[in-house]
Design an enzyme around this catalytic site. Sequence first.
Site, short mmCIF file in Angstrom:
data_model
loop_
_atom_site.label_atom_id
_atom_site.label_comp_id
_atom_site.label_asym_id
_atom_site.label_seq_id
_atom_site.Cartn_x
_atom_site.Cartn_y
_atom_site.Cartn_z
N GLN A 51 0.81 -1.23 0.00
CA GLN A 51 0.00 0.00 0.00
C GLN A 51 0.84 1.27 0.00
O GLN A 51 0.31 2.36 -0.18
CB GLN A 51 -0.95 0.01 1.21
N GLU A 132 -4.58 -7.88 5.77
CA GLU A 132 -3.25 -7.40 5.37
C GLU A 132 -2.46 -8.49 4.65
O GLU A 132 -1.73 -8.20 3.69
CB GLU A 132 -2.47 -6.88 6.59
NI NI Z 1 -6.35 -2.80 3.09
#
Ligand code: NI
Length: 168
Positions: A51, A132
Amino acid sequence: MSVLPLVIAPDPRLAVCSGEVEEVNDEIRQLLDDMVDTMRHEDGVGLAAVQVGVHKRILVMEIDDQVYHVINPEIIESSEEENIYDEGCLSFPGQRASVTRPKRVKVKFLDYDGKEQILECDELMATCIQHEIDHLNGVVFIDHVSKMKHDMVMNKMKKIKKKLRPAT
Ligand code: NI
C-alpha cells in the site's frame, strides 16, 4: 520517520504478489517505522507494504495501543468458525464492505528484530491480519464480496481517484 504516500485503488500495484524478506536489516526497520507513521497519520489499524508501493511481505497493525511489526507472515491455523466484519481499507478511502473470514487464526512471522513469533489472533486482530496478508498476495477486501458490490466500489473509486489526481 516519515509518512509515505499511499497507493489508492484502482492501481495495478495492489494486485501484485509481494516477495519474501530475506533479511530483517535497518532498511527493513526503517520501512516498518515509516509504515507505522503512515498508518497512524491515516488513522488505520493495519497497513501492508504494497500500500506504500513496496512489494515486500511486510505489514503493520496497531490494535489496543499495541503495535505489531509482521514480516513474512504465514497463517498456520484457521478456525472453522467465521466472523463477518464491516471492513475498510486505506487504499479504498471511504469504502466499506462486509467480509466473512475465519474468526481465529494463528500466524507465524518474523518481528522487528528478525525473531520468529507466533501470534494467536481473534476478533478484530484476526480480521485485520488476514486482510493485510491478502494484500501481500495481491488480494483486496472487495475480492471477497459479490461481483456487484465489487464493481460498485471500483466505480466509486475511479471517480474518487479522478478528483484526487492533481490538475496538470
Ligand atoms: Ni487494506
